[in-house]
Motif scaffolding. Structure first.
Motif, mmCIF file in Angstrom:
data_model
loop_
_atom_site.group_PDB
_atom_site.id
_atom_site.type_symbol
_atom_site.label_atom_id
_atom_site.label_comp_id
_atom_site.label_asym_id
_atom_site.label_seq_id
_atom_site.Cartn_x
_atom_site.Cartn_y
_atom_site.Cartn_z
ATOM 1 N N LEU A 1 0.828 -1.212 0.000
ATOM 2 C CA LEU A 1 0.000 0.000 0.000
ATOM 3 C C LEU A 1 0.858 1.256 0.000
ATOM 4 C CD1 LEU A 1 -2.874 -1.000 2.456
ATOM 5 C CD2 LEU A 1 -2.931 -0.948 -0.054
ATOM 6 N N PHE A 2 1.923 1.242 0.776
ATOM 7 C CA PHE A 2 2.793 2.422 0.810
ATOM 8 C C PHE A 2 3.483 2.620 -0.538
ATOM 9 C CE2 PHE A 2 6.370 5.127 1.695
ATOM 10 C CZ PHE A 2 5.752 6.134 2.434
ATOM 11 N N ALA A 3 3.926 1.520 -1.176
ATOM 12 C CA ALA A 3 4.561 1.638 -2.494
ATOM 13 C C ALA A 3 3.581 2.213 -3.507
ATOM 14 C CB ALA A 3 5.073 0.272 -2.960
ATOM 15 N N LEU A 4 2.347 1.765 -3.465
ATOM 16 C CA LEU A 4 1.341 2.301 -4.381
ATOM 17 C C LEU A 4 1.096 3.787 -4.134
ATOM 18 C CD1 LEU A 4 -1.179 -0.678 -4.362
ATOM 19 C CD2 LEU A 4 0.270 0.054 -6.274
ATOM 20 N N HIS A 5 1.074 4.155 -2.880
ATOM 21 C CA HIS A 5 0.879 5.570 -2.533
ATOM 22 C C HIS A 5 2.101 6.406 -2.896
ATOM 23 C CE1 HIS A 5 0.162 9.233 -0.289
ATOM 24 N NE2 HIS A 5 1.293 9.021 0.361
ATOM 25 N N ASP A 6 3.263 5.955 -2.489
ATOM 26 C CA ASP A 6 4.488 6.741 -2.636
ATOM 27 C C ASP A 6 4.981 6.804 -4.082
ATOM 28 O OD1 ASP A 6 6.574 8.241 -1.264
ATOM 29 O OD2 ASP A 6 7.900 6.568 -1.798
ATOM 30 N N ILE B 1 -6.265 3.124 -3.085
ATOM 31 C CA ILE B 1 -5.669 2.279 -2.036
ATOM 32 C C ILE B 1 -6.711 1.289 -1.526
ATOM 33 C CG2 ILE B 1 -4.860 2.303 0.382
ATOM 34 C CD1 ILE B 1 -2.611 3.075 -1.445
ATOM 35 N N ARG B 2 -7.899 1.770 -1.260
ATOM 36 C CA ARG B 2 -8.961 0.878 -0.759
ATOM 37 C C ARG B 2 -9.384 -0.139 -1.815
ATOM 38 N NH1 ARG B 2 -12.712 3.772 3.697
ATOM 39 N NH2 ARG B 2 -10.984 4.326 5.044
ATOM 40 N N ARG B 3 -9.439 0.277 -3.085
ATOM 41 C CA ARG B 3 -9.767 -0.666 -4.159
ATOM 42 C C ARG B 3 -8.702 -1.754 -4.255
ATOM 43 N NH1 ARG B 3 -10.210 2.417 -9.377
ATOM 44 N NH2 ARG B 3 -10.070 0.328 -10.239
ATOM 45 N N PHE B 4 -7.434 -1.354 -4.145
ATOM 46 C CA PHE B 4 -6.351 -2.337 -4.178
ATOM 47 C C PHE B 4 -6.480 -3.295 -2.997
ATOM 48 C CE2 PHE B 4 -2.336 -3.928 -2.620
ATOM 49 C CZ PHE B 4 -1.825 -4.553 -3.751
ATOM 50 N N LYS B 5 -6.691 -2.759 -1.802
ATOM 51 C CA LYS B 5 -6.799 -3.612 -0.609
ATOM 52 C C LYS B 5 -7.966 -4.587 -0.742
ATOM 53 C CE LYS B 5 -7.160 -3.822 4.387
ATOM 54 N NZ LYS B 5 -8.114 -4.938 4.348
ATOM 55 N N ASP B 6 -9.093 -4.105 -1.254
ATOM 56 C CA ASP B 6 -10.243 -4.992 -1.457
ATOM 57 C C ASP B 6 -9.899 -6.116 -2.436
ATOM 58 O OD1 ASP B 6 -11.751 -3.476 0.304
ATOM 59 O OD2 ASP B 6 -12.835 -2.399 -1.275
ATOM 60 N N ALA B 7 -9.229 -5.771 -3.538
ATOM 61 C CA ALA B 7 -8.832 -6.778 -4.522
ATOM 62 C C ALA B 7 -7.815 -7.745 -3.925
ATOM 63 C CB ALA B 7 -8.251 -6.098 -5.766
ATOM 64 N N PHE B 8 -6.857 -7.211 -3.158
ATOM 65 C CA PHE B 8 -5.833 -8.033 -2.509
ATOM 66 C C PHE B 8 -6.490 -9.025 -1.547
ATOM 67 C CE2 PHE B 8 -2.694 -8.811 0.847
ATOM 68 C CZ PHE B 8 -1.561 -9.129 0.108
ATOM 69 N N ASP B 9 -7.403 -8.531 -0.720
ATOM 70 C CA ASP B 9 -8.096 -9.397 0.235
ATOM 71 C C ASP B 9 -8.938 -10.457 -0.481
ATOM 72 O OD1 ASP B 9 -6.965 -8.066 2.361
ATOM 73 O OD2 ASP B 9 -8.759 -6.882 2.816
ATOM 74 N N LYS B 10 -9.619 -10.049 -1.548
ATOM 75 C CA LYS B 10 -10.462 -10.981 -2.295
ATOM 76 C C LYS B 10 -9.615 -12.111 -2.889
ATOM 77 C CE LYS B 10 -13.771 -11.146 -6.099
ATOM 78 N NZ LYS B 10 -14.437 -10.380 -7.155
ATOM 79 N N LEU B 11 -8.484 -11.747 -3.479
ATOM 80 C CA LEU B 11 -7.610 -12.767 -4.064
ATOM 81 C C LEU B 11 -6.970 -13.639 -2.985
ATOM 82 C CD1 LEU B 11 -5.942 -10.698 -6.912
ATOM 83 C CD2 LEU B 11 -7.547 -12.613 -7.165
ATOM 84 N N THR B 12 -6.603 -13.034 -1.873
ATOM 85 C CA THR B 12 -6.025 -13.805 -0.769
ATOM 86 C C THR B 12 -7.025 -14.837 -0.267
ATOM 87 O OG1 THR B 12 -4.612 -11.954 -0.124
ATOM 88 C CG2 THR B 12 -5.002 -13.649 1.532
ATOM 89 N N LEU B 13 -8.266 -14.418 -0.071
ATOM 90 C CA LEU B 13 -9.300 -15.349 0.392
ATOM 91 C C LEU B 13 -9.599 -16.417 -0.658
ATOM 92 C CD1 LEU B 13 -11.752 -12.934 2.233
ATOM 93 C CD2 LEU B 13 -10.216 -14.630 3.247
#
Length: 174
Positions: free
Chosen positions: A70-75, A84-96
């Motif tokens: 997340l920090f790399a995407l932001h920075d 950031i939230r869209r990425f986290k949602d996608a990351f969590d969805k793929l992780t699950l």
């Protein structure tokens, strides 16, 4: 003296393995060996202690990796709150998705599938064997792995014109 300590340690390991196989079966011993090898844990640790450590490590790794990503995407790419939230949602969805099992108790997708594709497409250098070993340890400790949902099996049989087989299984269930 050093040889005696080596011999003693080796015998303790063999006795532990023998007792585990006698008490819980060879499959349980194999799970134990894989988990200890992956985590580099000593024989003095119980299976419940290993599972607790594994869960803690998993949570720590997830949170650390997510923080850096997340920090790399932001920075680097100037992602704001929405992306950031869209990425986290996608990351969590793929992780699950990598731990979700279908009605036959098999993976829809495995984490090593993602690693393999990223390596093939972008030469990322992900250690696929390490990723696969982690999946194996998770799977072998799950009761639902390779366990099918009988109602979905019957439904599949009916939908594919195996009515006699579906009825046979239903009778067995009564």
């Amino acid at each position: 003296m050093a040889k005696d300590k080596f011999y003693e340690s080796r015998m303790q390991g063999m006795i532990y393995a023998l007792n585990k196989a006698k008490k819980e079966g060879v499959e349980a011993l194999e799970r134990d060996v894989k988990k200890r090898n992956l985590l580099k844990l000593p024989l003095t640790m119980t299976e419940s202690q290993m599972n607790e450590i594994y869960e803690t490590l998993t949570a720590n790794i997830y949170n650390n990796m997510l923080s850096v990503a997340l920090f790399a995407l932001h920075d680097e790419f100037e992602f704001g709150k929405k992306r950031i939230r869209r990425f986290k949602d996608a990351f969590d969805k793929l992780t699950l998705a990598t731990v979700d099992l279908d009605y036959l108790g098999q993976h829809y997708v495995k984490m090593e599938d993602f690693a393999l594709e990223m390596n093939e497409r972008y030469d990322t250098g992900i250690d696929i064997n390490r990723v696969a070993a982690n999946t194996t340890v998770i799977d072998e400790s799950r009761e639902t792995y390779k366990m099918c949902k009988i109602d979905r099996i019957i439904q599949e049989l009916r939908e594919n014109n195996f009515i006699d087989a579906a009825m046979f299984i239903e009778r067995k269930m009564d």
